[in-house]
Design an enzyme around this catalytic site. Sequence first.
Site, short mmCIF file in Angstrom:
data_model
loop_
_atom_site.label_atom_id
_atom_site.label_comp_id
_atom_site.label_asym_id
_atom_site.label_seq_id
_atom_site.Cartn_x
_atom_site.Cartn_y
_atom_site.Cartn_z
N VAL A 39 0.84 -1.26 -0.02
CA VAL A 39 0.02 0.04 0.00
C VAL A 39 0.94 1.45 -0.03
CG1 VAL A 39 -2.07 1.14 1.33
CG2 VAL A 39 -1.74 -1.23 1.23
N GLU A 155 -10.26 5.20 5.10
CA GLU A 155 -11.06 4.61 3.91
C GLU A 155 -10.47 3.41 3.36
OE1 GLU A 155 -13.97 3.73 1.91
OE2 GLU A 155 -14.31 5.82 2.05
N ILE A 162 -13.22 0.50 -2.74
CA ILE A 162 -14.41 0.91 -2.86
C ILE A 162 -14.60 1.91 -1.97
CG2 ILE A 162 -16.73 0.19 -2.62
CD1 ILE A 162 -16.12 -3.01 -3.08
N GLY A 213 0.71 -14.86 -5.70
CA GLY A 213 1.08 -13.59 -4.80
C GLY A 213 -0.40 -12.99 -4.22
N GLU A 216 -1.47 -15.00 0.97
CA GLU A 216 -0.09 -14.93 2.03
C GLU A 216 0.41 -16.45 1.98
OE1 GLU A 216 1.07 -12.05 3.53
OE2 GLU A 216 -0.45 -10.90 2.55
N LYS A 231 -13.15 -6.19 8.88
CA LYS A 231 -13.63 -5.31 7.88
C LYS A 231 -15.44 -5.32 8.10
CE LYS A 231 -10.40 -6.52 4.12
NZ LYS A 231 -10.00 -7.34 3.01
N GLY A 328 -4.74 -4.26 -3.23
CA GLY A 328 -3.81 -4.07 -4.30
C GLY A 328 -3.13 -2.68 -4.05
N1 NAP Z 1 -2.13 -4.94 0.73
C1 NAP Z 1 -3.50 -4.64 0.37
O1 NAP Z 1 -3.92 -4.68 -0.85
C2 NAP Z 1 -4.26 -3.85 1.51
C3 NAP Z 1 -5.60 -3.38 1.33
C4 NAP Z 1 -6.23 -2.76 2.31
C5 NAP Z 1 -5.80 -2.52 3.43
N2 NAP Z 1 -4.32 -2.96 3.77
C6 NAP Z 1 -3.78 -2.75 5.12
O2 NAP Z 1 -2.91 -1.68 4.74
C7 NAP Z 1 -1.79 -1.99 5.58
C8 NAP Z 1 -0.22 -2.22 4.94
O3 NAP Z 1 -0.31 -3.35 4.13
P1 NAP Z 1 0.71 -3.81 3.41
O4 NAP Z 1 -0.06 -4.76 2.52
O5 NAP Z 1 1.23 -2.75 2.49
O6 NAP Z 1 1.89 -4.61 3.78
P2 NAP Z 1 3.17 -4.74 3.71
O7 NAP Z 1 3.60 -5.01 2.17
O8 NAP Z 1 3.47 -5.90 4.52
O9 NAP Z 1 4.07 -3.53 4.25
C9 NAP Z 1 4.22 -3.15 5.45
C10 NAP Z 1 5.41 -2.03 5.52
O10 NAP Z 1 5.58 -1.74 6.77
C11 NAP Z 1 6.86 -1.62 7.15
N3 NAP Z 1 7.22 -1.88 8.62
C12 NAP Z 1 6.82 -2.97 9.32
N4 NAP Z 1 6.95 -2.81 10.69
C13 NAP Z 1 7.74 -1.68 10.66
C14 NAP Z 1 8.20 -0.96 11.77
N5 NAP Z 1 8.24 -1.17 13.01
N6 NAP Z 1 8.84 0.24 11.38
C15 NAP Z 1 8.89 0.76 10.12
N7 NAP Z 1 8.35 0.12 8.94
C16 NAP Z 1 7.68 -0.96 9.43
C17 NAP Z 1 7.53 -2.73 6.30
O11 NAP Z 1 8.85 -2.47 6.18
P3 NAP Z 1 9.95 -3.32 5.30
O12 NAP Z 1 9.41 -3.54 3.93
O13 NAP Z 1 11.20 -2.80 5.52
O14 NAP Z 1 9.76 -4.66 6.01
C18 NAP Z 1 6.67 -2.63 5.07
O15 NAP Z 1 7.39 -1.42 4.28
C19 NAP Z 1 -2.16 -2.95 6.56
O16 NAP Z 1 -2.86 -2.55 7.82
C20 NAP Z 1 -3.09 -3.91 5.70
O17 NAP Z 1 -3.93 -4.65 6.29
C21 NAP Z 1 -3.70 -3.73 2.77
#
Ligand code: NAP
Length: 459
Positions: A39, A155, A162, A213, A216, A231, A328
């Site tokens: 994100v 959001e 959405i 991908g 998880e 959610k 995404g």
């Molecule tokens: N993926 C989706 O499509 C999606 C959709 C809706 C909502 N979300 C929500 O959005 C949020 C992020 O999801 P994501 O999929 O982007 O997760 P992600 O790909 O795992 O990214 C998490 C990021 O946080 C960083 N991080 C973790 N611990 C940290 C710390 N202590 N200090 C600094 N940085 C730290 C990680 O750093 P490193 O990369 O350096 O390890 C990584 O860059 C979550 O709450 C998720 O539920 C995700």
Amino acid sequence: MHPVNLEPGDQPFADATPRAVQPLAAQSVGVGVIGLGNVGSGTLAILAENADQIALKLGFPLRVEAVCSRSVADKQIPAALGSPVRTTNWREVVDHPDVQIVVELVGGTTVAREIIEAAAARGKSVVTANKELMALSGADLWDSAIAARINMAMEASVAGGIPIHAVLREGISGDRINTLYGILNGTCNYILTEIERRGAGFDSVLREAQEAGYAEADPSADVDGFDARSKLAILAALAFGERIVPADIYTEGIRRITPIDFGYAHMLRHTIRLICAARQTPDGLLLSVRPSLIPQSTILAGVRGAYNAVWVRGKYGADTFYYGRGAGPHPTGVAVVSDLMRVAREIRSGSPERVSPFAHARLGEYLPIPISLNRAAYYLRFRVKDRPGIIAQLAAALAAESISIEGVLQLPDEDASDLPFVITVEPTTEQALRDALARMAKMEFLIEPPLAMPIEASL
Ligand SMILES: NC(=O)c1ccc[n+]([C@@H]2O[C@H](COP(=O)([O-])OP(=O)(O)OC[C@H]3O[C@@H](n4cnc5c(N)ncnc54)[C@H](OP(=O)(O)O)[C@@H]3O)[C@@H](O)[C@H]2O)c1
């Protein structure tokens, strides 16, 4: 008359003295992004590539002042964003004097909570995509934000692409919502629709989804329903104005769904989806996340692959339906950037939205009630070692709980040592059904406990 440029913290009508007009860049709102994963990277890409439109729509630009992740040195930061501070220490982002909005995209409930609390303590607004934290503690965090006179926005936390929060908080907030149905987990929906499309088994589709991908390495949060539960907790809180926590929601995942179940569901002119449901009943609010049979003719049955959808039924406005990508980098990034724009506008105008979206009034009529009070027709799928008298024994267990059989379905199958068949029952309570299933559990011809799914009639 010159326009008045308000600074953060200014009250809108406190001082009507015109000030000199500042150049556009000087009026920018500073942003700090913590978390540069899926994100975070999508958010930065949109902030860079769409900067001109964003500035035009807002009347001022958003400037990324600082970015943070544990491996920030390896991250590509779009050149168009200039040279924001790069750090592995999120506190540097929160403390940065030019950061007015902190974007929490780390996920989880520990560091993320610290980030939000630290931002509020410094009077900085927060945008987050964190469904888990918001479902668990959103109401309390929002109360703290209001006390700290900051803005908060979330959001992206539900159905990424959405804008369902805006719909519930603004678009249809004048209605009195009776029912909300959602398909809120793209991974589950992808797996179910692939099982349906190709007749492949759950394990092989899950493996493919992991390789591609979509899922998880540890798929539990998705396939066991916990992600969808978070959610639904947020959406139900917004829709019904109640404090709803994940533990209020009956949750069942999709691991037991087989191609055979789709065969039988199709015979009934239904399909199977992981349905998130929040329904107002005369007794209170029924909340569930579970695989359910839904008519093939309903619009929700057409939601395939990794798409999400939300269907809301109100007393006055009747049915509205929302559809889009649930996750995404880019769809979720749009939600984050749109939140940033709204919060930046509120910072500029000095009129933050300081009413919590959670529990705006505890009306009481919407208190969650146990799923055992649910009343529905059910689909029961059995796998048995075939021998005479099985149906009679199962029928007796149902009759003992006053449950009427509606039909018995059996697709041709030659394996008498593992024979699947289905019984559908007329509407009954979940409690009666559970009691009947408990009676059946002792029957030695069952290869596994029966699979029970509600047949959703009101879709
Ligand atoms: N993926 C989706 O499509 C999606 C959709 C809706 C909502 N979300 C929500 O959005 C949020 C992020 O999801 P994501 O999929 O982007 O997760 P992600 O790909 O795992 O990214 C998490 C990021 O946080 C960083 N991080 C973790 N611990 C940290 C710390 N202590 N200090 C600094 N940085 C730290 C990680 O750093 P490193 O990369 O350096 O390890 C990584 O860059 C979550 O709450 C998720 O539920 C995700």
